[in-house]
Design a protein around this motif. Structure first.
Motif, PDB file in Angstrom:
ATOM      1  N   SER A  23       0.857  -1.181   0.000  1.00 42.02           N
ATOM      2  CA  SER A  23       0.000   0.000   0.000  1.00 42.02           C
ATOM      3  C   SER A  23       0.894   1.234   0.000  1.00 42.02           C
ATOM      4  CB  SER A  23      -0.898   0.015   1.234  1.00 42.02           C
ATOM      5  OG  SER A  23      -1.745  -1.118   1.233  1.00 42.02           O
ATOM      6  N   VAL A  24       0.678   2.103  -0.977  1.00 41.33           N
ATOM      7  CA  VAL A  24       1.466   3.328  -1.073  1.00 41.33           C
ATOM      8  C   VAL A  24       0.696   4.455  -0.408  1.00 41.33           C
ATOM      9  CG1 VAL A  24       2.605   4.938  -2.628  1.00 41.33           C
ATOM     10  CG2 VAL A  24       2.452   2.518  -3.241  1.00 41.33           C
ATOM     11  N   ILE A  25       1.358   5.174   0.466  1.00 42.99           N
ATOM     12  CA  ILE A  25       0.721   6.287   1.179  1.00 42.99           C
ATOM     13  C   ILE A  25       1.292   7.589   0.622  1.00 42.99           C
ATOM     14  CG2 ILE A  25       0.369   7.381   3.422  1.00 42.99           C
ATOM     15  CD1 ILE A  25       0.752   4.575   4.655  1.00 42.99           C
ATOM     16  N   GLY A  26       0.434   8.372   0.021  1.00 42.55           N
ATOM     17  CA  GLY A  26       0.899   9.612  -0.599  1.00 42.55           C
ATOM     18  C   GLY A  26       1.684   9.308  -1.863  1.00 42.55           C
ATOM     19  N   LEU A  44      11.828   9.976  -1.476  1.00 42.79           N
ATOM     20  CA  LEU A  44      11.420   9.156  -0.338  1.00 42.79           C
ATOM     21  C   LEU A  44       9.959   8.792  -0.530  1.00 42.79           C
ATOM     22  CD1 LEU A  44      12.590   8.157   2.450  1.00 42.79           C
ATOM     23  CD2 LEU A  44      11.332  10.059   3.469  1.00 42.79           C
ATOM     24  N   SER A  45       9.628   7.562  -0.218  1.00 40.71           N
ATOM     25  CA  SER A  45       8.257   7.097  -0.361  1.00 40.71           C
ATOM     26  C   SER A  45       7.832   6.396   0.912  1.00 40.71           C
ATOM     27  CB  SER A  45       8.152   6.129  -1.544  1.00 40.71           C
ATOM     28  OG  SER A  45       6.815   5.726  -1.754  1.00 40.71           O
ATOM     29  N   LEU A  46       6.563   6.509   1.228  1.00 39.48           N
ATOM     30  CA  LEU A  46       6.014   5.815   2.390  1.00 39.48           C
ATOM     31  C   LEU A  46       5.084   4.712   1.914  1.00 39.48           C
ATOM     32  CD1 LEU A  46       5.546   5.487   5.430  1.00 39.48           C
ATOM     33  CD2 LEU A  46       3.777   7.270   5.278  1.00 39.48           C
ATOM     34  N   ILE A  47       5.366   3.508   2.369  1.00 36.92           N
ATOM     35  CA  ILE A  47       4.529   2.369   2.025  1.00 36.92           C
ATOM     36  C   ILE A  47       4.071   1.692   3.309  1.00 36.92           C
ATOM     37  CG2 ILE A  47       5.674   1.991  -0.183  1.00 36.92           C
ATOM     38  CD1 ILE A  47       7.139  -0.380   1.089  1.00 36.92           C
ATOM     39  N   SER A  48       3.049   0.884   3.141  1.00 39.43           N
ATOM     40  CA  SER A  48       2.564   0.071   4.251  1.00 39.43           C
ATOM     41  C   SER A  48       2.532  -1.375   3.787  1.00 39.43           C
ATOM     42  CB  SER A  48       1.162   0.531   4.674  1.00 39.43           C
ATOM     43  OG  SER A  48       0.657  -0.318   5.681  1.00 39.43           O
ATOM     44  N   LEU A  49       3.075  -2.250   4.597  1.00 37.15           N
ATOM     45  CA  LEU A  49       3.065  -3.681   4.294  1.00 37.15           C
ATOM     46  C   LEU A  49       2.256  -4.416   5.354  1.00 37.15           C
ATOM     47  CD1 LEU A  49       6.824  -4.294   3.333  1.00 37.15           C
ATOM     48  CD2 LEU A  49       4.888  -3.872   1.817  1.00 37.15           C
ATOM     49  N   PRO A  50       1.681  -5.551   5.000  1.00 35.98           N
ATOM     50  CA  PRO A  50       0.913  -6.320   5.981  1.00 35.98           C
ATOM     51  C   PRO A  50       1.782  -6.667   7.196  1.00 35.98           C
ATOM     52  CG  PRO A  50       0.552  -7.166   3.771  1.00 35.98           C
ATOM     53  CD  PRO A  50       1.671  -6.176   3.665  1.00 35.98           C
ATOM     54  N   SER A  51       1.114  -6.821   8.318  1.00 29.73           N
ATOM     55  CA  SER A  51       1.826  -7.169   9.552  1.00 29.73           C
ATOM     56  C   SER A  51       2.661  -8.430   9.355  1.00 29.73           C
ATOM     57  CB  SER A  51       0.820  -7.394  10.685  1.00 29.73           C
ATOM     58  OG  SER A  51       0.099  -6.210  10.933  1.00 29.73           O
ATOM     59  N   LEU A  84      16.858  -0.269  -3.674  1.00 29.27           N
ATOM     60  CA  LEU A  84      15.775   0.228  -2.818  1.00 29.27           C
ATOM     61  C   LEU A  84      16.197  -0.003  -1.374  1.00 29.27           C
ATOM     62  CD1 LEU A  84      11.977  -0.454  -3.254  1.00 29.27           C
ATOM     63  CD2 LEU A  84      13.078  -0.621  -1.032  1.00 29.27           C
ATOM     64  N   ASN A  85      16.276   1.083  -0.630  1.00 24.29           N
ATOM     65  CA  ASN A  85      16.739   1.012   0.757  1.00 24.29           C
ATOM     66  C   ASN A  85      15.634   1.449   1.715  1.00 24.29           C
ATOM     67  OD1 ASN A  85      19.395   0.358  -0.197  1.00 24.29           O
ATOM     68  ND2 ASN A  85      19.711   2.526  -0.629  1.00 24.29           N
ATOM     69  N   VAL A  86      15.720   0.974   2.924  1.00 25.15           N
ATOM     70  CA  VAL A  86      14.743   1.333   3.958  1.00 25.15           C
ATOM     71  C   VAL A  86      15.368   2.376   4.875  1.00 25.15           C
ATOM     72  CG1 VAL A  86      13.422   0.497   5.933  1.00 25.15           C
ATOM     73  CG2 VAL A  86      13.672  -0.939   3.902  1.00 25.15           C
ATOM     74  N   LEU A  87      14.666   3.486   5.050  1.00 26.48           N
ATOM     75  CA  LEU A  87      15.141   4.497   5.993  1.00 26.48           C
ATOM     76  C   LEU A  87      14.687   4.148   7.402  1.00 26.48           C
ATOM     77  CD1 LEU A  87      16.424   7.175   6.810  1.00 26.48           C
ATOM     78  CD2 LEU A  87      14.283   8.309   6.161  1.00 26.48           C
ATOM     79  N   VAL A  88      13.381   4.023   7.559  1.00 26.18           N
ATOM     80  CA  VAL A  88      12.867   3.790   8.911  1.00 26.18           C
ATOM     81  C   VAL A  88      11.574   2.991   8.843  1.00 26.18           C
ATOM     82  CG1 VAL A  88      11.683   6.040   8.918  1.00 26.18           C
ATOM     83  CG2 VAL A  88      12.230   4.934  11.093  1.00 26.18           C
ATOM     84  N   VAL A  89      11.416   2.124   9.815  1.00 26.95           N
ATOM     85  CA  VAL A  89      10.208   1.306   9.937  1.00 26.95           C
ATOM     86  C   VAL A  89       9.511   1.688  11.230  1.00 26.95           C
ATOM     87  CG1 VAL A  89       9.301  -1.035  10.203  1.00 26.95           C
ATOM     88  CG2 VAL A  89      11.249  -0.619   8.681  1.00 26.95           C
ATOM     89  N   SER A  90       8.227   1.975  11.115  1.00 26.79           N
ATOM     90  CA  SER A  90       7.418   2.281  12.294  1.00 26.79           C
ATOM     91  C   SER A  90       6.158   1.435  12.210  1.00 26.79           C
ATOM     92  CB  SER A  90       7.086   3.779  12.337  1.00 26.79           C
ATOM     93  OG  SER A  90       6.255   4.066  13.439  1.00 26.79           O
ATOM     94  N   GLY A  91       6.187   0.287  12.845  1.00 26.56           N
ATOM     95  CA  GLY A  91       5.062  -0.639  12.723  1.00 26.56           C
ATOM     96  C   GLY A  91       4.967  -1.166  11.301  1.00 26.56           C
ATOM     97  N   ASP A  92       3.802  -0.973  10.688  1.00 26.16           N
ATOM     98  CA  ASP A  92       3.607  -1.432   9.313  1.00 26.16           C
ATOM     99  C   ASP A  92       3.987  -0.361   8.299  1.00 26.16           C
ATOM    100  OD1 ASP A  92       2.658  -3.776  10.370  1.00 26.16           O
ATOM    101  OD2 ASP A  92       0.552  -3.196  10.209  1.00 26.16           O
ATOM    102  N   LEU A  93       4.398   0.796   8.773  1.00 23.53           N
ATOM    103  CA  LEU A  93       4.765   1.907   7.894  1.00 23.53           C
ATOM    104  C   LEU A  93       6.268   1.902   7.638  1.00 23.53           C
ATOM    105  CD1 LEU A  93       2.617   4.708   9.562  1.00 23.53           C
ATOM    106  CD2 LEU A  93       2.057   3.355   7.534  1.00 23.53           C
TER     107      LEU A  93
END
Lengths: 148, 39
Positions: A23-26, A44-51, A84-93
């Motif tokens: 899920s792409v947010i914004g 930078l992109s914000l995505i949501s992945l399933p738990s 593709l790199n990950v900056l920060v994970v906050s829960g499912d975000l």
């Protein structure tokens, strides 16, 4: 001054039921910067992945970003593939980014194998990203005008 | 201390996604997570 527009195309690729959805947010936020005439490109992109995704902050090379950059002023179209790199994970975000972060080394056009633009050049950048095990997200297209 | 380039990246995202619902909350959560990492 930066002129920016952002559109999202239809989903590309056929979903595979065994893969999970992203899920792409914004929108993917993207811009250029100049250092002594050398332009960098970052976003930078914000995505949501399933738990249960199991991802952690600062993960590198999670997947790939595929770029097609058209310099309309110069009449050049080039392609590049960035990690593709990950900056920060906050829960499912999860905030993800291509290549390098703003103001970090390695984010210049030349680092990506792209022709350095001049001030005032009009760029159109399309990108897609992929993460193994997840359904391909939408493609993004951006219009940027480089400034000094 | 959170590296400046991390903050710059999140600032960029927020500036271009200010109209997204809960954008500020997502930003704040990311900053909080980074603060815990770099504490």
């Amino acid at each position: 001054m930066l002129n920016h527009s952002n559109t999202t195309s239809a989903n590309i690729g056929r979903p595979i039921t065994t893969r999970k959805a992203i899920s792409v947010i914004g929108n993917l936020a993207m811009t250029t910067n100049s250092t002594a005439g050398s332009y960098s490109l970052y976003g930078l992109s914000l995505i949501s992945l399933p738990s249960g995704h199991g991802l952690t902050s600062m993960t590198t090379n999670l997947g790939t970003y595929s770029f097609k950059a058209t310099n309309k002023t110069k009449g050049i179209t080039e392609k590049a593939t960035l990690p593709l790199n990950v900056l920060v994970v906050s829960g499912d975000l999860i905030f993800i980014y291509p290549g390098s972060l703003p103001n970090a080394t390695g984010a210049f056009f030349a680092d990506y194998g792209l022709t350095n633009p001049d001030s005032g050049d009009e760029l159109v950048v399309s990108c897609m990203y992929s993460i193994p095990g997840y359904i391909a997200p939408t493609a993004h297209t951006f219009s940027l005008t480089t400034s000094p | 201390m959170i590296p400046q380039e991390h903050i710059d990246a999140l600032d960029l995202w927020l500036s271009q996604n200010s109209s997204v619902e809960n954008a500020q909350q997502y930003y704040d959560a990311a900053i909080a997570e980074l603060q815990s990492i770099y504490a």
